[in-house]
Structures are given as C-alpha cells and as structure tokens.
Scaffold this motif. Structure first.
Motif, short mmCIF file in Angstrom:
data_model
loop_
_atom_site.label_atom_id
_atom_site.label_comp_id
_atom_site.label_asym_id
_atom_site.label_seq_id
_atom_site.Cartn_x
_atom_site.Cartn_y
_atom_site.Cartn_z
N GLY A 1 0.82 -1.21 0.00
CA GLY A 1 0.00 0.00 0.00
C GLY A 1 0.85 1.26 0.00
N LEU A 2 1.90 1.27 0.85
CA LEU A 2 2.80 2.43 0.88
C LEU A 2 3.48 2.64 -0.47
CD1 LEU A 2 4.73 2.24 4.30
CD2 LEU A 2 3.14 4.01 3.53
N ALA A 3 3.92 1.55 -1.09
CA ALA A 3 4.60 1.64 -2.38
C ALA A 3 3.68 2.22 -3.45
CB ALA A 3 5.12 0.26 -2.81
N LEU A 4 2.43 1.78 -3.45
CA LEU A 4 1.48 2.27 -4.46
C LEU A 4 1.14 3.74 -4.23
CD1 LEU A 4 -0.94 -0.80 -4.78
CD2 LEU A 4 0.88 -0.07 -6.34
N ILE A 5 1.02 4.13 -2.96
CA ILE A 5 0.79 5.55 -2.65
C ILE A 5 1.97 6.38 -3.15
CG2 ILE A 5 0.59 7.25 -0.79
CD1 ILE A 5 -0.94 5.08 0.81
N GLY A 6 3.19 5.86 -2.91
CA GLY A 6 4.39 6.56 -3.38
C GLY A 6 4.39 6.71 -4.88
N MET A 7 3.98 5.65 -5.61
CA MET A 7 3.96 5.72 -7.07
C MET A 7 2.95 6.76 -7.56
SD MET A 7 3.25 2.70 -9.88
CE MET A 7 1.48 2.74 -9.63
N VAL A 8 1.76 6.79 -6.92
CA VAL A 8 0.74 7.78 -7.30
C VAL A 8 1.25 9.20 -7.05
CG1 VAL A 8 -1.54 8.67 -6.71
CG2 VAL A 8 -1.20 6.21 -6.96
N LEU A 9 1.94 9.39 -5.92
CA LEU A 9 2.47 10.73 -5.60
C LEU A 9 3.57 11.14 -6.58
CD1 LEU A 9 2.61 10.67 -1.69
CD2 LEU A 9 1.04 11.96 -3.16
N ILE A 10 4.37 10.17 -7.04
CA ILE A 10 5.39 10.48 -8.04
C ILE A 10 4.71 10.98 -9.32
CG2 ILE A 10 7.09 9.46 -9.63
CD1 ILE A 10 7.96 7.65 -7.33
N GLY A 11 3.66 10.26 -9.75
CA GLY A 11 2.93 10.67 -10.93
C GLY A 11 2.28 12.03 -10.76
N TRP A 12 1.72 12.27 -9.58
CA TRP A 12 1.08 13.56 -9.32
C TRP A 12 2.11 14.69 -9.33
CZ3 TRP A 12 -3.22 16.09 -9.56
CH2 TRP A 12 -3.38 17.29 -8.86
N GLY A 13 3.26 14.45 -8.68
CA GLY A 13 4.31 15.46 -8.65
C GLY A 13 4.85 15.76 -10.04
N ASP A 14 5.02 14.71 -10.87
CA ASP A 14 5.53 14.91 -12.22
C ASP A 14 4.48 15.58 -13.11
OD1 ASP A 14 7.99 13.93 -11.65
OD2 ASP A 14 7.66 11.94 -12.47
N PHE A 15 3.19 15.28 -12.87
CA PHE A 15 2.12 15.92 -13.63
C PHE A 15 2.12 17.43 -13.37
CE2 PHE A 15 -2.31 17.45 -13.80
CZ PHE A 15 -2.54 17.28 -15.16
N GLN A 16 2.42 17.80 -12.09
CA GLN A 16 2.48 19.21 -11.76
C GLN A 16 3.64 19.90 -12.48
OE1 GLN A 16 2.54 18.84 -7.41
NE2 GLN A 16 0.52 19.79 -7.33
#
Length: 305
Positions: free
Chosen positions: A129-144
């Motif tokens: 779960g932590l790993a998947l949250i981290g992946m989503v946050l990476i995508g969100w940060g890069d989208f920004q």
C-alpha cells in the motif's frame, strides 16, 4: 576468514549497485534512439558472452522445443521492457523512472499469488500500500511539473509490467535451463526484436558517432556485466533476500549520480514520494514469506535495467 570473505562479497554487491545505477545515466547521456541503445546493449553483451558458448554445448542440445518458445517469449518482453524504460528517461527524471522500477518484485510476487497461490502476509500488504501511494504521488508530482514527465512515468510503469512478464516466463525455465543459456538466449531474442523494430520504424542501425558507440559498449559492460551478472554470481554466496534488497539501492544510487552528473534535483513532493515507495517495497520484501522470495530469486537471474 569467514567475515573477511563476507566483506568482499558485500563490496561486490556495492559495486553491482553502483554499476546498475549508471544504466539510467548512460541513457541520459546518449542521443541515440532508445531502441538503438537497447539493441546494441543486448547484442554487445551477447558478443561478450560468446567465448563461453562452446562450454555449454550439451546444455544447448538439451533445451526442449517448448522451452525454446518460452525463451523467445521471455526475450521479446525483455526487449519491450528496454524500449519502454529507456524511452521513459527521455521524458521524466532518473529518480522517478528508476524508483518506479522497484515495483518489479512487488508485481512479481502479486502475480505469483494469483498464478502459484503464494500467500502474502498482511504486513507485506501494508508495504504494498505504501509503495502504491508513493507511485501515485510520483505521478502527481511529475504531472504538476509537466505532462511529458507523467508520460515518462507511464512508460516506466509499462516497462516494469513487461519485465515482470519476462521474469515470470523465466521462473519455470530456470529450473531446467542454465543461467548462461537463459541469459544468452533472451538477450539475443530481445536484441533481434529491437533490431526488427528499428528496421520497421525506419531507424538507422548505423551512422552513429564514436561517442555513441562508446556509450553502447558502456551499457553492455557496466550495468549488465558488472551489475546484473555480478548479482547472479552473488546468488551462490549470499541469501536471496540480500540480493532482492539490493534493487532498492539502484534508485538511490541513480538519483545521486543524476544530481552529480546531470544536475537533476528533486522537489519536496517527489523526494517524499520516492522515499515512501522505497520504504514500501522494503517493508514488502522484508515481510514476504522467505521461502517464496528465496525460491523465486534463486531460480532465475536478476532482471537487467
């Protein structure tokens, strides 16, 4: 004496981590298409392995027809992995791309749960779960930052899925096929597959500068021979868990090298996301059943990045 030998082995592991960390850096340095860089990395690695082919002549003869088909499929997906992952580095940062690749053992063990009924502990699921949250946050940060960076992240995710399929195909094969025969076969199929892709896409196979050829050779020697093949050798002496944990060193080493050699920096959100993903994968690997991880890691080579 034993402790001295162990120290030497862990020094070799450290060298291996640094070597595979250079993979993304060399891709960034190269101006050649990702499919060309991947093709020559694989084919030049085969050239380096060629002198030992005669020693394995009996093993070559023993490979069954069905296993040749599986080797071909495994090599095809390895080629797809290289194409997608190397292309991802044209759009996103070294940190984002390499950190996403650490999801590989997580995805492999999830697939093993569905395919082979390997059970996963609840504590390991928390890590997932932590790993998947981290992946989503990476995508969100890069989208920004830009849509291109998010596109690069998507390519890295697809490349990770491709290498997971490659590894799952190889899991059963490695119980019957030696590491040398397996590596040589899948590298050859992957390299030829990329060559066919380049020809179909109208990408020139030659005409590259001497600097590019040097980078092609470095890709074969440093991350492949001094990196992943060294890890395969270490599996004889160190636990599979220790080797599995080494995958978490690659994004750290690659990010530090990208900061020093490429001037890449991480924003606060990206840094937090990378740490979260690596922590999640670490928790997952630490809490997964040792028998499952050990059997899996020992039955096949570490996948190349």
């Amino acid at each position: 004496m034993a402790s001295k030998k162990s120290l030497h082995l862990y020094i070799c592991m450290f060298i291996g981590i640094i070597a595979i960390s250079f993979s993304a850096i060399i891709v960034k340095w190269s101006e050649a298409p990702a499919s060309i860089l991947g093709m020559y990395r694989l084919l030049l690695t085969n050239l380096l392995l060629l002198p030992w082919m005669w020693s394995y002549r009996e093993e070559w003869k023993a490979v069954r027809v069905n296993d040749w088909l599986r080797l071909a499929a495994s090599g095809l997906f390895l080629g797809i992995h290289f194409l997608l992952w190397m292309e991802s580095l044209r759009y996103t940062s070294v940190s984002s791309s390499t950190v996403i690749l650490t999801l590989e053992p997580v995805l492999i063990l999830i697939a093993s749960y569905w395919l082979f009924q390997h059970r996963i502990k609840r504590s390991a699921i928390y890590g997932l779960g932590l790993a998947l949250i981290g992946m989503v946050l990476i995508g969100w940060g890069d989208f920004q930052l830009s849509g291109q960076a998010l596109y690069g992240d998507l390519l890295s995710v697809l490349g990770t899925i491709a290498v997971v399929i490659h590894m799952l195909l190889g899991q059963d094969l490695r119980s019957r096929v030696t590491s040398y025969v397996y590596n040589f076969s899948v590298f050859l199929v992957a390299g030829v597959s990329l060559a066919v892709y380049n020809l179909c896409a109208g990408i020139a196979l030659g005409g590259y500068s001497s600097n590019e050829w040097l980078l092609f050779v470095l890709m074969a020697v440093i991350p492949t021979v001094l990196g992943h093949m060294l890890f395969n050798w270490l599996l004889k002496y160190l636990s599979a868990t220790s080797i599995s944990m080494s995958i978490l060193g690659e994004p750290v080493g690659a990010s530090l090298l990208a900061w020093i050699l490429l001037g890449e920096t991480l924003g606060t959100l990206q840094l937090f996301a990378c740490v979260l993903l690596i922590l999640g994968v670490w928790i997952f690997l630490r809490n997964d059943r040792p028998s499952t991880a050990s059997h899996h890691a020992a039955s096949q080579p570490i996948s190349p990045q």
